[in-house]
Design an enzyme around this catalytic site. Structure first.
Site, PDB file in Angstrom:
ATOM      1  N   GLY A 101      23.392  22.638  60.565  1.00  0.00           N
ATOM      2  CA  GLY A 101      22.943  21.229  60.030  1.00  0.00           C
ATOM      3  C   GLY A 101      22.737  20.622  59.188  1.00  0.00           C
ATOM      4  O   GLY A 101      22.293  19.035  59.252  1.00  0.00           O
ATOM      5  N   ARG A 129      26.181  19.254  67.874  1.00  0.00           N
ATOM      6  CA  ARG A 129      24.791  18.509  67.747  1.00  0.00           C
ATOM      7  C   ARG A 129      25.024  17.126  67.717  1.00  0.00           C
ATOM      8  O   ARG A 129      25.735  16.926  66.771  1.00  0.00           O
ATOM      9  CB  ARG A 129      23.700  19.514  66.417  1.00  0.00           C
ATOM     10  CG  ARG A 129      24.143  21.009  66.952  1.00  0.00           C
ATOM     11  CD  ARG A 129      23.288  21.743  65.943  1.00  0.00           C
ATOM     12  NE  ARG A 129      22.082  20.999  65.851  1.00  0.00           N
ATOM     13  CZ  ARG A 129      21.167  21.807  64.716  1.00  0.00           C
ATOM     14  NH1 ARG A 129      21.822  22.510  64.014  1.00  0.00           N
ATOM     15  NH2 ARG A 129      19.577  20.972  64.529  1.00  0.00           N
ATOM     16  N   SER A 174      11.335  15.026  61.507  1.00  0.00           N
ATOM     17  CA  SER A 174      12.867  15.947  61.235  1.00  0.00           C
ATOM     18  C   SER A 174      13.004  15.527  59.432  1.00  0.00           C
ATOM     19  O   SER A 174      13.508  14.555  59.177  1.00  0.00           O
ATOM     20  CB  SER A 174      13.729  15.437  61.157  1.00  0.00           C
ATOM     21  OG  SER A 174      15.517  15.469  60.974  1.00  0.00           O
ATOM     22  N   ASP A 327      10.750  26.486  63.419  1.00  0.00           N
ATOM     23  CA  ASP A 327      12.115  27.521  63.891  1.00  0.00           C
ATOM     24  C   ASP A 327      11.465  28.860  64.281  1.00  0.00           C
ATOM     25  O   ASP A 327      12.355  30.227  64.696  1.00  0.00           O
ATOM     26  CB  ASP A 327      12.707  27.699  61.959  1.00  0.00           C
ATOM     27  CG  ASP A 327      13.651  26.511  61.831  1.00  0.00           C
ATOM     28  OD1 ASP A 327      14.270  25.444  62.881  1.00  0.00           O
ATOM     29  OD2 ASP A 327      13.664  26.459  60.563  1.00  0.00           O
ATOM     30  N   LYS A 354      18.823  22.188  68.082  1.00  0.00           N
ATOM     31  CA  LYS A 354      18.856  23.370  67.233  1.00  0.00           C
ATOM     32  C   LYS A 354      20.352  23.693  67.835  1.00  0.00           C
ATOM     33  O   LYS A 354      21.076  23.249  68.110  1.00  0.00           O
ATOM     34  CB  LYS A 354      18.116  24.139  67.364  1.00  0.00           C
ATOM     35  CG  LYS A 354      15.921  23.585  66.857  1.00  0.00           C
ATOM     36  CD  LYS A 354      16.056  22.961  65.707  1.00  0.00           C
ATOM     37  CE  LYS A 354      15.071  22.265  65.293  1.00  0.00           C
ATOM     38  NZ  LYS A 354      14.823  21.871  63.947  1.00  0.00           N
TER      39      LYS A 354
END
Ligand code: S3P
Length: 450
Positions: A101, A129, A174, A327, A354
């Site tokens: 991503g 995603r 983000s 994460d 994710k």
């Protein structure tokens, strides 16, 4: 291990103490950015300590497709001969970003303000995603997009021939979205302004300044207001990538839950926008110390020492900390299983988009191993059983998600019975030496189901 090949079932058996030094690879976020900004500079950027995981290798290949000369000199040493801001060539083939991503979203930003067309794709995880979070702001610059239903890859971007500068309030916490807008702003005239209400990792801002861009960050009532002056000439840099705190999380967490362990993880980047897990673990009562704190390449760094911590307690993890450890929730949920009481993790809606829906993936696998997990749309809670009481014994689905696979293998090291994953292949995207490194510390990992 390959993220594209046949599944690689793996099993982690309960093991003796983990001891020694764990030299984890370079930071994934900083590695992607080094290649992309190197490709947008004029002249040769030299990089050492680059993460040679599949995600970053896919970004290196993409930068070649856009016209940069990217050379692997061996042992993590790379050079990028950049084409300058606005100098990207039109790729001749589809850009395959694999599982990444970060790779696809940052590269989309980097090409969105050049008059070229590129088509992007990825693996089954990446193609599921959401990309509208990036293509919406890129449209404000004048970039056009055609993709699949729901803003999914494969997707073609037609870069803006006459880009406009943009002022954009990032609607989700983000760093990928923030970074895509900043990279697009590089080739727009005037000032591009990005505003984020929650601080996310700031590697792009730091690195843009290092490459000579005029960029400033102001804290206001609106949030962090980042202003970038467009169309700079970026000067090539010498970059030594620090080791990845998100990879360090695995040997650190393993040492905390495996009896008798004492592991040193040297040279870990402790940028405050990344270090939330370590703060959280210490609040839970982990025996985790920062040794030899220092600064390297503009980033705070220390050696982490983690020792078996039988008396950890469940805590409420502050939602405001989520972006700095986004994460690390999967492996935190494993540690939480061995702590006493409930660990509540709120403000984590982003975990659902994710590489997998990480709340769902971990909840299903932890329950199968005897742990109680409750969840809502943007929160989850793990009821820890205390040291010695986690059953284990289940096979868990990794959903093409490296961090899910590694987290369940860590669980197996301290559970009462082995834990398996259906596919350890995705581990190669971010931590290709995981198996050997954990094995050298004393873990008992094998490539087969239990
Ligand atoms: C990253 C940002 C985060 C993180 C990802 C790396 C980056 O994603 O989860 O692994 O390098 O900018 P989001 O921007 O989606 O939060």
């Amino acid at each position: 291990m390959s993220s594209h090949g046949d599944p690689i079932p793996m099993t982690s058996r309960p093991c003796g103490p983990l001891t020694g030094h764990a030299e984890v690879p370079g930071d994934k976020s900083i590695s992607h950015r080094s290649l992309i900004l190197g490709a947008m500079a004029v002249g040769e950027t030299r990089i050492t300590g680059l993460l040679e995981g599949q995600d970053v290798l896919d970004t290196a290949r993409a930068m070649r497709a856009f016209g940069a000369e990217v050379t692997d000199h061996g042992g993590g040493s790379w050079s990028v001969h950049g084409v300058g801001v606005g100098g990207f060539a039109e790729p001749e083939t589809v850009i395959d970003c694999g599982n990444s991503g970060t790779g696809v979203r940052l590269i989309m930003g980097a090409m969105a303000t050049s008059p070229i067309t590129a088509t992007f794709t990825g693996d089954a995880s990446l193609n599921g995603r959401p990309m509208a979070r990036v293509t919406d702001p890129l449209a404000l610059f004048g970039c056009q997009t055609v993709g699949r239903e729901g803003g999914r890859l494969p997707m073609t971007l037609v870069g803006a021939a006459d880009p406009l500068p943009v002022r954009y309030v990032v609607p989700v916490p983000s760093a990928q979205v923030k970074s895509a807008v900043l990279l697009a702003g590089l080739n727009a005239p005037g000032e591009t302004v990005v505003i984020e209400q929650e601080a996310t990792r700031d590697h792009t801002e730091r690195m843009l300044a290092g490459f000579g861009a005029q960029i400033s960050t102001e804290l206001t009532d609106e949030g962090r207001v980042i202003t970038l002056k467009g169309q700079p000439e970026l000067s090539p840099q010498v970059i030594d990538v620090p080791r990845d705190p998100s990879s360090a999380a695995f040997p650190v967490c393993a040492a905390l839950i495996v009896p008798g362990s004492d592991v040193l993880v040297p040279g870990i980047g402790l940028n405050p926008t990344r270090a939330g897990l370590f703060t959280t673990l210490r609040e839970m009562g982990a025996d985790l110390t920062y040794e030899n704190p220092r600064e390297e390449g503009g980033e705070p760094v220390a050696d982490l020492r983690a020792r078996f911590s039988p008396d950890m307690k469940g805590i409420e993890v502050p939602p405001a900390r989520a972006a700095s450890m986004i994460d690390e929730y999967p492996v935190l949920s494993v540690v939480a299983s061995f702590a006493a009481g409930v660990t509540h993790m709120g403000g984590v809606k982003e975990l659902r988009v994710k590489e997998s829906d990480r709340i769902d993936a971990m909840a299903v696998g932890l329950r199968a191993n005897g742990i109680t997990v409750d969840e809502g749309p943007d929160w989850w809670a793990v009821t820890g059983l205390g040291h010695g009481n986690v059953a284990g014994g289940a096979t868990c689905a990794s959903h093409l998600d490296h961090r899910i696979a590694m987290s369940f293998l860590i669980l197996g090291m301290a559970a009462n019975a082995p834990v398996s994953v259906d596919d350890g292949g995705p581990i190669a995207t971010s931590f290709p030496i995981f198996e050997g490194l954990m094995g050298a510390l004393g873990a008992d990992l094998v490539r087969a189901s239990a």
